[in-house]
Design an enzyme around this catalytic site. Sequence first.
Site, PDB file in Angstrom:
ATOM      1  N   TYR A   1       0.841  -1.207   0.000  1.00  0.00           N
ATOM      2  CA  TYR A   1       0.000   0.000   0.000  1.00  0.00           C
ATOM      3  C   TYR A   1       0.873   1.253   0.000  1.00  0.00           C
ATOM      4  CZ  TYR A   1      -3.820   3.193   1.007  1.00  0.00           C
ATOM      5  OH  TYR A   1      -4.738   4.212   0.925  1.00  0.00           O
TER       6      TYR A   1
ATOM      7  N   PHE B   1      -7.535  20.585 -25.198  1.00  0.00           N
ATOM      8  CA  PHE B   1      -7.878  19.167 -25.203  1.00  0.00           C
ATOM      9  C   PHE B   1      -9.097  19.016 -24.296  1.00  0.00           C
ATOM     10  CE2 PHE B   1      -7.904  14.766 -23.914  1.00  0.00           C
ATOM     11  CZ  PHE B   1      -7.905  14.179 -25.164  1.00  0.00           C
ATOM     12  N   THR B   2      -9.983  18.094 -24.641  1.00  0.00           N
ATOM     13  CA  THR B   2     -11.293  18.007 -23.988  1.00  0.00           C
ATOM     14  C   THR B   2     -11.203  17.953 -22.458  1.00  0.00           C
ATOM     15  OG1 THR B   2     -11.206  15.630 -24.354  1.00  0.00           O
ATOM     16  CG2 THR B   2     -12.425  16.925 -25.968  1.00  0.00           C
TER      17      THR B   2
ATOM     18  N   ASP C   1       1.573  19.388 -21.359  1.00  0.00           N
ATOM     19  CA  ASP C   1       0.805  18.156 -21.538  1.00  0.00           C
ATOM     20  C   ASP C   1       1.729  17.241 -22.330  1.00  0.00           C
ATOM     21  OD1 ASP C   1      -0.763  16.055 -22.377  1.00  0.00           O
ATOM     22  OD2 ASP C   1      -2.584  17.264 -22.503  1.00  0.00           O
TER      23      ASP C   1
ATOM     24  N   LYS D   1      -0.837   6.698 -23.644  1.00  0.00           N
ATOM     25  CA  LYS D   1      -0.407   7.033 -25.008  1.00  0.00           C
ATOM     26  C   LYS D   1       1.066   6.633 -25.180  1.00  0.00           C
ATOM     27  CE  LYS D   1      -4.457   9.082 -24.544  1.00  0.00           C
ATOM     28  NZ  LYS D   1      -4.654  10.485 -24.288  1.00  0.00           N
TER      29      LYS D   1
ATOM     30  N   ARG E   1     -13.917  14.439 -34.488  1.00  0.00           N
ATOM     31  CA  ARG E   1     -13.234  15.536 -33.807  1.00  0.00           C
ATOM     32  C   ARG E   1     -13.644  16.812 -34.529  1.00  0.00           C
ATOM     33  NH1 ARG E   1     -12.933  14.239 -29.108  1.00  0.00           N
ATOM     34  NH2 ARG E   1     -11.098  13.378 -28.143  1.00  0.00           N
TER      35      ARG E   1
ATOM     36  N   PHE F   1     -19.556  14.391 -26.512  1.00  0.00           N
ATOM     37  CA  PHE F   1     -19.244  13.444 -27.593  1.00  0.00           C
ATOM     38  C   PHE F   1     -19.173  11.997 -27.112  1.00  0.00           C
ATOM     39  CE2 PHE F   1     -14.806  12.781 -26.417  1.00  0.00           C
ATOM     40  CZ  PHE F   1     -14.558  13.910 -25.624  1.00  0.00           C
TER      41      PHE F   1
HETATM   42  C1  LIG Z   1      -5.650  11.388 -23.598  1.00  0.00           C
HETATM   43  C2  LIG Z   1      -5.213  12.752 -23.347  1.00  0.00           C
HETATM   44  C3  LIG Z   1      -5.443  13.372 -22.110  1.00  0.00           C
HETATM   45  C4  LIG Z   1      -6.252  12.727 -20.995  1.00  0.00           C
HETATM   46  O1  LIG Z   1      -5.683  11.569 -20.540  1.00  0.00           O
HETATM   47  P1  LIG Z   1      -6.533  10.291 -20.015  1.00  0.00           P
HETATM   48  O2  LIG Z   1      -5.487   9.316 -19.662  1.00  0.00           O
HETATM   49  O3  LIG Z   1      -7.409   9.866 -21.143  1.00  0.00           O
HETATM   50  O4  LIG Z   1      -7.323  10.752 -18.847  1.00  0.00           O
HETATM   51  C5  LIG Z   1      -4.939  14.638 -21.921  1.00  0.00           C
HETATM   52  N1  LIG Z   1      -4.284  15.288 -22.896  1.00  0.00           N
HETATM   53  C6  LIG Z   1      -4.077  14.741 -24.099  1.00  0.00           C
HETATM   54  C7  LIG Z   1      -3.343  15.494 -25.140  1.00  0.00           C
HETATM   55  C8  LIG Z   1      -4.534  13.466 -24.375  1.00  0.00           C
HETATM   56  O5  LIG Z   1      -4.348  12.932 -25.575  1.00  0.00           O
END
Ligand SMILES: *Cc1c(COP(=O)(O)O)cnc(C)c1O
Length: 461
Positions: free
Chosen positions: A74, A126-127, A217, A260, A385, A452
């Site tokens: 933990y 970004f969303t 990011d 990613k 998109r 979306f």
């Molecule tokens: C996917 C993504 C996020 C969010 O990450 P999650 O792991 O899906 O929560 C943030 N910024 C960018 C550019 C992304 O592609």
Amino acid sequence: MTERRSWAEPWKIKMVEPITMTTREHRAAANLAAGFNTFLLASDDVYIDLLTDSGTSAMSENQWAGLMLGDEAYAGSRSFYHLVDAVAEVYGYEELVPTHQGRGAEHILSQILISEGDIIPGNMYFTTTKFHQEYAGGRFVDVIIDEAHDPASTHPFKGNVDLDKLAAVVDEFGAERIPYISVETNVNMAGGQPVSMANLAATYEYCHRHDILVMLDATRAVENAYFIQQREPGYAGKSIAEILPEICSYTDGATMSSKKDNLVNIGGFLALRDPELARKARALLVAFEGLHTYGGMAGRDMEALARGMREMVATDDHIRARIGQVHYLGRLINEAGIATVQPIGGHAVFIDAAAALPDMPRDHFPAQALTAAIYVDSGVRAMERGIVSAGRNPETGDHNRPKLELVRLTIPRRVYTQAHMDVVAESVAAVYEQRGQIKGLRFTYEPPELRFFQARFEEID
Ligand SMILES: *Cc1c(COP(=O)(O)O)cnc(C)c1O
């Protein structure tokens, strides 16, 4: 003639996962049941899944072995310390705050830095990033260069921050209302377009003169590093492993979706330089994610993540094959006469749906309709998109109207072969030939947030 692809993936397949072969009739019914939204399809109804490159990577044998070695303590898990070391070596950040995925890091960062009424400039939105900035009381302002909004522009670094736009924002609102600028590498919504090292350096210099932090990011920073190596003077002789920490050196911290670049199915982190900020982040972490030595991840997840992170930069072969595959698909689609965002980006091919369906009003959601048509044709799952993803303006209630109206074909890492890419290109070309038959859509259900993901539509006759 197609340029000869004189290289192949730097891996071979050890285990296979069967995928469903579906009929057109089956797909037409599945599309209706999903309300013309590919997010609502069951993956069993999908043949080639290009919805996203998020969490869809194939792990290596070394990562799978790491799962067995994960330390599930933990507190103070050995796997956490492996992750701390990997982030310090690969990215160059000292303070690590692990989270369950990228949006967990965005949530924590937004909560510790943003006050009601603050402005957060960014190189396109970004969303989830924008959601968390607004949820914390801030407002996002776009400061990306104009070329990013033009799908035909072949600018080599369409992700660049426009420093004049940034200066105008600082003049208008005052630097004290701007806690940080959010700089995204390989800007997703612009089509996977990179930021140059020169632009990162200039942005950092400007922001530090005005006491504004730079938060990266870093979700696709490795893909960005590849484009710097390929396109920016002075970087051809440097390895990805050298370029990546240089990118990070022009920032005060980063949010990361490890789903990613990092070659894992779940995970993420917030990385910081300032120990005091990291302390604040950890205080919130225990409430929203988990203890500070696991965030939202199991020990085995952290072990696989630490290994994936090192693998992505161990040699340049991985990233060359990854982006090479995306470019191979893009070239096939362009050769069929179909307009895509140019240059082809790092993680996806973005079809220009506004150009493909020029007579369809934007309010009838051309990219959403084209995405559904591709699925029905072949079982290839893409994503919208455009206007649907952009949501509504919270003040006016009207749709946000982005210039780009795109269908995204996103390539998972190390999952599909060149033959799969050929099938995708053939299907896109076949749908394009018959595009006169595609009808516009209207909402039958529109969720208030991040619409979306769960919206439903029907055809307009
Ligand atoms: C996917 C993504 C996020 C969010 O990450 P999650 O792991 O899906 O929560 C943030 N910024 C960018 C550019 C992304 O592609």
